[in-house]
Design a protein around this motif. Structure first.
Motif, PDB file in Angstrom:
ATOM      1  N   VAL A  10       0.841  -1.200   0.000  1.00  0.00           N
ATOM      2  CA  VAL A  10       0.000   0.000   0.000  1.00  0.00           C
ATOM      3  C   VAL A  10       0.874   1.247   0.000  1.00  0.00           C
ATOM      4  CG1 VAL A  10      -1.692   1.319   1.334  1.00  0.00           C
ATOM      5  CG2 VAL A  10      -1.948  -1.158   1.092  1.00  0.00           C
ATOM      6  N   VAL A  11       1.915   1.238   0.800  1.00  0.00           N
ATOM      7  CA  VAL A  11       2.809   2.392   0.879  1.00  0.00           C
ATOM      8  C   VAL A  11       3.467   2.650  -0.477  1.00  0.00           C
ATOM      9  CG1 VAL A  11       4.869   3.330   2.002  1.00  0.00           C
ATOM     10  CG2 VAL A  11       3.186   2.064   3.346  1.00  0.00           C
ATOM     11  N   ILE A  12       3.861   1.606  -1.152  1.00  0.00           N
ATOM     12  CA  ILE A  12       4.488   1.745  -2.471  1.00  0.00           C
ATOM     13  C   ILE A  12       3.529   2.393  -3.461  1.00  0.00           C
ATOM     14  CG2 ILE A  12       5.313   0.415  -4.470  1.00  0.00           C
ATOM     15  CD1 ILE A  12       6.565  -1.534  -2.386  1.00  0.00           C
ATOM     16  N   ASP A  13       2.263   2.025  -3.392  1.00  0.00           N
ATOM     17  CA  ASP A  13       1.268   2.487  -4.374  1.00  0.00           C
ATOM     18  C   ASP A  13       0.347   3.589  -3.857  1.00  0.00           C
ATOM     19  OD1 ASP A  13       2.206   0.642  -6.219  1.00  0.00           O
ATOM     20  OD2 ASP A  13       0.708  -0.863  -5.717  1.00  0.00           O
ATOM     21  N   TRP A  14       0.652   4.232  -2.749  1.00  0.00           N
ATOM     22  CA  TRP A  14      -0.339   5.112  -2.128  1.00  0.00           C
ATOM     23  C   TRP A  14      -0.726   6.324  -2.965  1.00  0.00           C
ATOM     24  CZ3 TRP A  14       2.319   7.050   2.961  1.00  0.00           C
ATOM     25  CH2 TRP A  14       3.243   8.036   2.672  1.00  0.00           C
ATOM     26  N   ASP A  15       0.028   6.658  -4.011  1.00  0.00           N
ATOM     27  CA  ASP A  15      -0.344   7.756  -4.894  1.00  0.00           C
ATOM     28  C   ASP A  15      -1.390   7.352  -5.928  1.00  0.00           C
ATOM     29  OD1 ASP A  15       1.390   9.543  -3.642  1.00  0.00           O
ATOM     30  OD2 ASP A  15       3.058   8.991  -4.951  1.00  0.00           O
ATOM     31  N   ALA A  16      -1.599   6.062  -6.104  1.00  0.00           N
ATOM     32  CA  ALA A  16      -2.610   5.601  -7.063  1.00  0.00           C
ATOM     33  C   ALA A  16      -3.987   6.017  -6.548  1.00  0.00           C
ATOM     34  CB  ALA A  16      -2.537   4.085  -7.228  1.00  0.00           C
ATOM     35  N   PRO A  17      -4.838   6.550  -7.418  1.00  0.00           N
ATOM     36  CA  PRO A  17      -6.142   7.043  -6.968  1.00  0.00           C
ATOM     37  C   PRO A  17      -6.976   6.007  -6.208  1.00  0.00           C
ATOM     38  CG  PRO A  17      -5.708   7.784  -9.203  1.00  0.00           C
ATOM     39  CD  PRO A  17      -4.606   6.818  -8.840  1.00  0.00           C
ATOM     40  N   ASP A  18      -6.974   4.748  -6.662  1.00  0.00           N
ATOM     41  CA  ASP A  18      -7.774   3.733  -5.965  1.00  0.00           C
ATOM     42  C   ASP A  18      -7.227   3.437  -4.576  1.00  0.00           C
ATOM     43  OD1 ASP A  18      -5.531   2.471  -7.229  1.00  0.00           O
ATOM     44  OD2 ASP A  18      -6.523   0.523  -7.076  1.00  0.00           O
ATOM     45  N   VAL A  19      -5.918   3.531  -4.406  1.00  0.00           N
ATOM     46  CA  VAL A  19      -5.307   3.313  -3.094  1.00  0.00           C
ATOM     47  C   VAL A  19      -5.595   4.495  -2.182  1.00  0.00           C
ATOM     48  CG1 VAL A  19      -3.130   2.980  -1.861  1.00  0.00           C
ATOM     49  CG2 VAL A  19      -3.527   1.792  -4.024  1.00  0.00           C
ATOM     50  N   ALA A  20      -5.354   5.690  -2.672  1.00  0.00           N
ATOM     51  CA  ALA A  20      -5.578   6.892  -1.864  1.00  0.00           C
ATOM     52  C   ALA A  20      -7.015   6.966  -1.361  1.00  0.00           C
ATOM     53  CB  ALA A  20      -5.222   8.138  -2.674  1.00  0.00           C
ATOM     54  N   ALA A  21      -7.961   6.580  -2.200  1.00  0.00           N
ATOM     55  CA  ALA A  21      -9.375   6.631  -1.812  1.00  0.00           C
ATOM     56  C   ALA A  21      -9.728   5.603  -0.742  1.00  0.00           C
ATOM     57  CB  ALA A  21     -10.253   6.419  -3.048  1.00  0.00           C
ATOM     58  N   ALA A  22      -8.945   4.545  -0.628  1.00  0.00           N
ATOM     59  CA  ALA A  22      -9.264   3.457   0.298  1.00  0.00           C
ATOM     60  C   ALA A  22      -8.480   3.524   1.607  1.00  0.00           C
ATOM     61  CB  ALA A  22      -9.007   2.114  -0.383  1.00  0.00           C
ATOM     62  N   LEU A  23      -7.596   4.491   1.751  1.00  0.00           N
ATOM     63  CA  LEU A  23      -6.781   4.576   2.962  1.00  0.00           C
ATOM     64  C   LEU A  23      -7.636   4.929   4.181  1.00  0.00           C
ATOM     65  CD1 LEU A  23      -3.637   6.491   1.645  1.00  0.00           C
ATOM     66  CD2 LEU A  23      -3.851   4.047   2.133  1.00  0.00           C
ATOM     67  N   PRO A  24      -7.239   4.434   5.349  1.00  0.00           N
ATOM     68  CA  PRO A  24      -7.960   4.806   6.569  1.00  0.00           C
ATOM     69  C   PRO A  24      -7.680   6.266   6.931  1.00  0.00           C
ATOM     70  CG  PRO A  24      -6.021   3.533   7.128  1.00  0.00           C
ATOM     71  CD  PRO A  24      -6.125   3.518   5.626  1.00  0.00           C
ATOM     72  N   ASP A  25      -8.531   6.830   7.773  1.00  0.00           N
ATOM     73  CA  ASP A  25      -8.342   8.218   8.199  1.00  0.00           C
ATOM     74  C   ASP A  25      -7.013   8.388   8.946  1.00  0.00           C
ATOM     75  OD1 ASP A  25     -10.910   8.958   7.223  1.00  0.00           O
ATOM     76  OD2 ASP A  25     -11.814   8.153   9.051  1.00  0.00           O
ATOM     77  N   LEU A 122      -5.252 -15.583   7.935  1.00  0.00           N
ATOM     78  CA  LEU A 122      -5.087 -14.701   9.083  1.00  0.00           C
ATOM     79  C   LEU A 122      -6.345 -13.936   9.468  1.00  0.00           C
ATOM     80  CD1 LEU A 122      -1.528 -13.254   8.362  1.00  0.00           C
ATOM     81  CD2 LEU A 122      -2.177 -15.403   9.491  1.00  0.00           C
ATOM     82  N   GLY A 123      -7.398 -14.118   8.702  1.00  0.00           N
ATOM     83  CA  GLY A 123      -8.639 -13.377   8.942  1.00  0.00           C
ATOM     84  C   GLY A 123      -9.241 -13.598  10.321  1.00  0.00           C
ATOM     85  N   GLY A 124      -8.953 -14.720  10.950  1.00  0.00           N
ATOM     86  CA  GLY A 124      -9.445 -14.965  12.299  1.00  0.00           C
ATOM     87  C   GLY A 124      -8.678 -14.191  13.360  1.00  0.00           C
ATOM     88  N   LEU A 125      -7.505 -13.680  12.994  1.00  0.00           N
ATOM     89  CA  LEU A 125      -6.676 -12.942  13.950  1.00  0.00           C
ATOM     90  C   LEU A 125      -6.734 -11.434  13.741  1.00  0.00           C
ATOM     91  CD1 LEU A 125      -3.447 -15.138  13.942  1.00  0.00           C
ATOM     92  CD2 LEU A 125      -5.177 -15.008  15.732  1.00  0.00           C
ATOM     93  N   ILE A 126      -6.723 -11.019  12.483  1.00  0.00           N
ATOM     94  CA  ILE A 126      -6.736  -9.593  12.167  1.00  0.00           C
ATOM     95  C   ILE A 126      -7.680  -9.349  11.005  1.00  0.00           C
ATOM     96  CG2 ILE A 126      -4.401  -9.093  12.998  1.00  0.00           C
ATOM     97  CD1 ILE A 126      -3.406  -9.279  10.154  1.00  0.00           C
ATOM     98  N   GLU A 127      -8.168  -8.130  10.926  1.00  0.00           N
ATOM     99  CA  GLU A 127      -8.993  -7.735   9.793  1.00  0.00           C
ATOM    100  C   GLU A 127      -8.067  -7.384   8.634  1.00  0.00           C
ATOM    101  OE1 GLU A 127     -12.129  -4.245   8.410  1.00  0.00           O
ATOM    102  OE2 GLU A 127     -11.439  -4.308  10.490  1.00  0.00           O
ATOM    103  N   ILE A 128      -8.273  -8.037   7.523  1.00  0.00           N
ATOM    104  CA  ILE A 128      -7.495  -7.768   6.308  1.00  0.00           C
ATOM    105  C   ILE A 128      -8.366  -6.922   5.398  1.00  0.00           C
ATOM    106  CG2 ILE A 128      -6.279  -8.762   4.329  1.00  0.00           C
ATOM    107  CD1 ILE A 128      -5.074  -9.568   7.043  1.00  0.00           C
ATOM    108  N   VAL A 129      -7.870  -5.741   5.033  1.00  0.00           N
ATOM    109  CA  VAL A 129      -8.607  -4.831   4.156  1.00  0.00           C
ATOM    110  C   VAL A 129      -7.875  -4.804   2.819  1.00  0.00           C
ATOM    111  CG1 VAL A 129      -9.472  -2.494   3.818  1.00  0.00           C
ATOM    112  CG2 VAL A 129      -9.326  -3.453   6.146  1.00  0.00           C
ATOM    113  N   ALA A 130      -8.502  -5.398   1.827  1.00  0.00           N
ATOM    114  CA  ALA A 130      -7.909  -5.441   0.481  1.00  0.00           C
ATOM    115  C   ALA A 130      -8.204  -4.147  -0.251  1.00  0.00           C
ATOM    116  CB  ALA A 130      -8.471  -6.621  -0.296  1.00  0.00           C
ATOM    117  N   ILE A 131      -7.170  -3.597  -0.837  1.00  0.00           N
ATOM    118  CA  ILE A 131      -7.322  -2.366  -1.637  1.00  0.00           C
ATOM    119  C   ILE A 131      -7.051  -2.722  -3.086  1.00  0.00           C
ATOM    120  CG2 ILE A 131      -6.388  -0.083  -2.081  1.00  0.00           C
ATOM    121  CD1 ILE A 131      -5.715   0.184   0.834  1.00  0.00           C
TER     122      ILE A 131
END
Length: 131
Positions: A10-25, A122-131
């Motif tokens: 995510v950090v590598i691609d954070w300038d991509a519009p779809d990534v930027a729109a999906a980032l947490p506050d 890992l979904g039982g341990l942490i929430e995975i948010v796919a962007i």
């Protein structure tokens, strides 16, 4: 307000519009992501790519205070490795991903990633948010 730990993808691609729109506050990174980003410029095959990766690293370092991999994350790592192993995949080739996941688990943060398959099981341990 949403919060989350950003995977290196995510950090590598954070300038991509779809990534930027999906980032947490409120976004965070961990020391493992910082380590991966630090290696990036050294591993680039071309000078231009090395310079691009160095610029991203500097931007990240100026933006975030990385969450350390501490004793709590180390304890979480055991649970994360077991959950990953139960999918039948080797944990050895996914060490950095699983260390990032352990940091998310230890800090009770959802993990935002461009590569959700890297975190199968890992979904039982942490929430995975796919962007």
């Amino acid at each position: 307000m949403s919060t989350g730990l950003l995977d290196t993808s995510v950090v590598i691609d954070w300038d991509a519009p779809d990534v930027a729109a999906a980032l947490p506050d409120e976004a965070a990174i961990c020391a493992i992501t910082l380590a991966e980003l630090t290696a990036g410029p050294h591993l680039a095959a071309a000078r231009g790519e090395s310079a691009r990766r160095q610029a991203r690293l500097q931007q990240v370092e100026a933006t975030f205070e990385a969450i350390p991999f501490d004793a709590s994350a180390a304890r979480s790592y055991g649970q994360v490795v077991v959950a990953a192993a139960e999918t039948g995949r080797s944990h050895r080739r996914r060490t950095a991903d699983l260390l990032i996941a352990a940091t998310a688990h230890a800090n009770d943060l959802p993990l935002y990633t461009r590569n959700p398959d890297d975190f199968d099981g890992l979904g039982g341990l942490i929430e995975i948010v796919a962007i």
